[in-house]
Design a protein around this motif. Structure first.
Motif, PDB file in Angstrom:
ATOM      1  N   GLU A  26       0.591  -1.312  -0.528  1.00 40.21           N
ATOM      2  CA  GLU A  26       0.408   0.059  -0.027  1.00 40.21           C
ATOM      3  C   GLU A  26       0.733   0.970  -0.079  1.00 40.21           C
ATOM      4  O   GLU A  26       1.740   1.761   0.836  1.00 40.21           O
ATOM      5  CB  GLU A  26      -0.819   0.363   1.373  1.00 40.21           C
ATOM      6  CG  GLU A  26      -1.969  -1.336   1.324  1.00 40.21           C
ATOM      7  CD  GLU A  26      -2.247  -1.492   2.552  1.00 40.21           C
ATOM      8  OE1 GLU A  26      -2.427  -0.253   3.556  1.00 40.21           O
ATOM      9  OE2 GLU A  26      -2.758  -2.507   2.916  1.00 40.21           O
ATOM     10  N   ASN A  51       3.354   2.514   2.574  1.00 38.52           N
ATOM     11  CA  ASN A  51       2.803   2.134   4.537  1.00 38.52           C
ATOM     12  C   ASN A  51       2.881   1.453   4.569  1.00 38.52           C
ATOM     13  O   ASN A  51       3.165   1.507   6.179  1.00 38.52           O
ATOM     14  CB  ASN A  51       1.070   2.741   3.694  1.00 38.52           C
ATOM     15  CG  ASN A  51       0.255   2.643   4.971  1.00 38.52           C
ATOM     16  OD1 ASN A  51       1.026   2.522   6.200  1.00 38.52           O
ATOM     17  ND2 ASN A  51      -1.393   2.116   4.682  1.00 38.52           N
ATOM     18  N   GLU A  52       2.752   0.041   3.851  1.00 36.26           N
ATOM     19  CA  GLU A  52       3.165  -1.385   4.407  1.00 36.26           C
ATOM     20  C   GLU A  52       2.574  -2.395   3.495  1.00 36.26           C
ATOM     21  O   GLU A  52       2.079  -1.915   2.184  1.00 36.26           O
ATOM     22  CB  GLU A  52       1.133  -1.760   5.962  1.00 36.26           C
ATOM     23  CG  GLU A  52      -0.333  -1.542   5.098  1.00 36.26           C
ATOM     24  CD  GLU A  52      -0.985  -1.659   6.154  1.00 36.26           C
ATOM     25  OE1 GLU A  52      -0.113  -2.366   7.483  1.00 36.26           O
ATOM     26  OE2 GLU A  52      -2.036  -2.330   6.243  1.00 36.26           O
TER      27      GLU A  52
HETATM   28 MG    MG Z   1      -3.591  -1.160   5.498  1.00 36.98          MG
END
Ligand code: MG
Ligand code: ADP
Length: 352
Positions: A236, A247-248
């Motif tokens: 992400e 993000n992750e």
């Molecule tokens: Mg997420």
């Protein structure tokens, strides 16, 4: 082959649906005998995820094993790594948000500023998140001013990360599959919209700036290779001022890739199964502009009544429709972008 799936949620269910196309046998493991996977699997071992002997038994019985979520015992995955193509590194780095962001930073991938929460030190604005166990926005606190800190009852025994709040232009994800021959397939990059921390829309309309897409794919490629990952994985990203911020990542098929089932020539689930069973993965292109809408909580009752062409409903067959719980998803795949968007609007307004 006999494929074991740790976790019987909707991801396990859709992995199993793809595996059936290749006549594989599926054994799932989940605490709930009526989990979504139970409707597709050949057998379900009903057990807690903490039950090491039950998981060991599953792994010993199967030719290959996959996990559908990050809350699996790392030591056990390490022990049986030769049967688990996703491998343990992917879990090690994705289980803890601090370790995960350090990992991205070490690959020279841009992240929001972050640090471990100690002595009430914060950034403003920021988001404080539990380092482990959070999903669908759970365990997150938005800090817009110093006084917000006192409002949240942070647990003394829990580890938190402070992350700079990114006022992003939009969010995207790169869903990709890598096989044991080193081939990587990237699905068309969707734009994602969240509601109360839960994914609501993933829109694959081929309308994201090419430079953004190539930056995001390059970072994802570094992650896949570093982890020597086999299977489907998603990363992400926030997009802000033509930059892509990590993000992750999730070492498994991802909610934002569900549209690939009807929207692409090969789905994220089918390639996941091909990769983990040692086969070559297939190229995947967008067939039609696609939009996936998550069906949360009681929306299900309305969605079930929709009767329109080019709309596919996946019911996860969960019993309890708690608010914000993912009950199913629909994918709209119309020949034109404008029709796909207009159907999306009608559904959101409850008018189809
Ligand atoms: Mg997420
Ligand atoms: P989860 O594991 O619950 O998906 P995420 O870290 O992805 O947790 O957060 C969920 C959503 O919250 C993100 O998709 C994004 O919309 C928002 N969010 C998370 N972190 C940030 C941040 N640092 N800045 C701005 N928004 C954020």
């Amino acid at each position: 082959m006999i494929i074991g799936i740790i976790g019987g949620g909707q991801l396990g269910m859709m992995m199993a649906e793809a595996a059936k196309k290749y006549q594989h046998t599926i054994i799932g493991l989940d605490p709930n005998s009526l989990c979504p996977l139970s409707y597709v699997a050949d057998d379900i071992i009903v057990s807690e995820y903490s039950d090491v002997s039950a998981i060991s038994k599953l792994i010993e019985t199967c030719d290959v094993v996959t996990y559908e979520f990050e809350n699996v015992d790392l030591e056990l995955i390490k022990k049986y790594e030769n049967k688990i193509p996703q491998r343990s590194d992917a879990l090690h780095f994705s289980k803890n948000r601090l370790i995960e962001k350090e990992f991205a930073k070490n690959l020279n991938i841009k992240t929001p500023r972050f640090f471990r929460y100690v002595n009430q030190k914060v950034l403003i604005p920021s988001i404080i998140k539990t380092t482990t166990g959070g999903y669908d926005g759970k365990g997150q606190f938005k800090i817009m001013s110093q006084s917000d800190i006192d409002q949240f009852k942070l647990n003394k025994n829990t580890e938190y990360i402070v992350e700079e709040y990114i006022d992003f232009d939009y969010e995207i994800s790169v869903v990709a599959t890598r096989d044991q021959y080193g081939k990587k397939v990237y699905y068309p990059v969707p734009r994602n919209t969240h509601k109360n921390g839960v994914l609501f829309l993933s829109e694959a309309l081929n309308d994201i700036d090419g430079l953004i897409v190539s930056k995001a794919i390059n970072s994802t490629s570094l992650i896949l290779d570093k982890l020597k990952y086999i299977g489907t994985l998603a990363v992400e990203y926030f997009v802000k001022d033509n930059d892509v911020i990590f993000n992750e990542f999730a070492p498994r098929p991802h909610n934002s890739g569900h549209y690939t089932i009807e929207g692409c020539t090969v789905s994220q689930f089918e390639n996941h199964i091909l990769a983990i069973t040692g086969e070559k993965i297939k190229d995947s292109t967008l067939v039609n502009p696609s939009i996936m809408i998550n069906v949360l909580g009681k929306d299900k009752d309305y969605i079930k009544r929709i009767n329109s062409s080019n709309i596919f409903y996946h019911d996860y067959l969960k019993y309890e429709a708690r608010s914000n719980r993912k009950m199913g998803h629909i994918t709209i795949v119309s020949e034109t972008k404008s029709d796909t968007i207009s159907k999306r609007n009608s559904i959101i307004e409850g008018q189809l």
